[in-house]
Design a protein around this motif. Structure first.
Motif, short mmCIF file in Angstrom:
data_model
loop_
_atom_site.label_atom_id
_atom_site.label_comp_id
_atom_site.label_asym_id
_atom_site.label_seq_id
_atom_site.Cartn_x
_atom_site.Cartn_y
_atom_site.Cartn_z
N LYS A 66 0.84 -1.19 0.00
CA LYS A 66 0.00 0.00 0.00
C LYS A 66 0.87 1.25 0.00
O LYS A 66 1.86 1.32 0.73
N GLU A 67 0.48 2.20 -0.81
CA GLU A 67 1.15 3.50 -0.82
C GLU A 67 0.50 4.37 0.26
O GLU A 67 -0.68 4.21 0.56
N PRO A 68 1.27 5.31 0.81
CA PRO A 68 0.68 6.23 1.78
C PRO A 68 -0.45 7.04 1.12
O PRO A 68 -0.44 7.25 -0.09
N ASN A 69 -1.37 7.49 1.94
CA ASN A 69 -2.46 8.33 1.45
C ASN A 69 -1.85 9.56 0.77
O ASN A 69 -1.07 10.29 1.39
N PRO A 70 -2.19 9.79 -0.50
CA PRO A 70 -1.58 10.92 -1.23
C PRO A 70 -1.82 12.28 -0.56
O PRO A 70 -0.93 13.14 -0.56
N MET A 71 -3.00 12.47 0.00
CA MET A 71 -3.29 13.74 0.66
C MET A 71 -2.42 13.91 1.91
O MET A 71 -1.85 14.98 2.14
N GLU A 72 -2.31 12.86 2.72
CA GLU A 72 -1.48 12.92 3.92
C GLU A 72 -0.01 13.14 3.55
O GLU A 72 0.69 13.93 4.20
N LYS A 73 0.44 12.46 2.50
CA LYS A 73 1.83 12.60 2.08
C LYS A 73 2.09 14.03 1.58
O LYS A 73 3.11 14.64 1.91
N SER A 74 1.16 14.57 0.83
CA SER A 74 1.30 15.95 0.32
C SER A 74 1.30 16.95 1.47
O SER A 74 2.11 17.89 1.48
N MET A 75 0.39 16.77 2.40
CA MET A 75 0.31 17.70 3.53
C MET A 75 1.60 17.64 4.37
O MET A 75 2.09 18.67 4.83
N SER A 76 2.13 16.46 4.56
CA SER A 76 3.36 16.29 5.30
C SER A 76 4.52 16.99 4.59
O SER A 76 5.31 17.71 5.20
N TRP A 77 4.59 16.81 3.28
CA TRP A 77 5.65 17.44 2.49
C TRP A 77 5.55 18.96 2.55
O TRP A 77 6.56 19.65 2.74
N ILE A 78 4.34 19.46 2.42
CA ILE A 78 4.12 20.91 2.48
C ILE A 78 4.52 21.46 3.86
O ILE A 78 5.24 22.45 3.97
N LYS A 79 4.04 20.81 4.91
CA LYS A 79 4.36 21.25 6.27
C LYS A 79 5.87 21.26 6.48
O LYS A 79 6.43 22.24 7.01
#
Length: 144
Positions: A66-79
């Motif tokens: 399973k890949e990480p949730n794209p939204m969670e991954k994006s939010m983490s990267w942005i933060k």
């Protein structure tokens, strides 16, 4: 039920490891202290070893992970990138990594409770992953 819960827990561990290693990769260039860097690299190496174990088991069940949730991954990267753009200190990196570890521990414990019928080997992997995350959070406290 055992097989279903086992696969689901393995998939969550897989996604969590991918998220954790990506987070470490995102911050390594900002880490100048050799001890701090060693903690992060060692943690990533431990994640990679567990990832291999997980993939062997997932292959047994004919599952690709399973890949990480794209939204969670994006939010983490942005933060991460916004905080580091404002302050590249070791303190900021340690804070980001501690937050990530805490989220990982919370999520993995939730999945352990949710997938109670998973086999013991898979539960053990999840527990080892939790310990890795907890240990990193403790090890890097001195950089907060």
């Amino acid at each position: 039920m055992i097989e279903s819960d086992t696969i689901k827990l393995l998939r969550e561990c897989d996604a969590g490891i991918k998220m954790g290693t990506a987070s470490i990769d995102d911050v390594l260039d900002y880490v100048h202290d050799e001890t701090f860097r060693k903690y992060l690299v060692d943690c990533k190496d431990e994640h990679d070893k567990l990832k291999e174990e997980i993939h062997i088991l997932l292959e047994k069940y004919h599952d690709g992970g399973k890949e990480p949730n794209p939204m969670e991954k994006s939010m983490s990267w942005i933060k991460t990138n916004v905080k580091l753009a404002m302050d590249e200190s070791q303190k900021t990196v340690a804070g980001l990594m501690t937050d990530g570890c805490n989220i990982g521990v919370k999520s993995l414990n939730k999945y352990l409770n949710q997938y109670k019928a998973a086999d013991e080997k898979t539960k053990d992997i999840a527990k080892r992953l939790i310990k890795i995350e907890e240990r990193l959070a403790v090890d890097i406290r001195c950089f907060l």
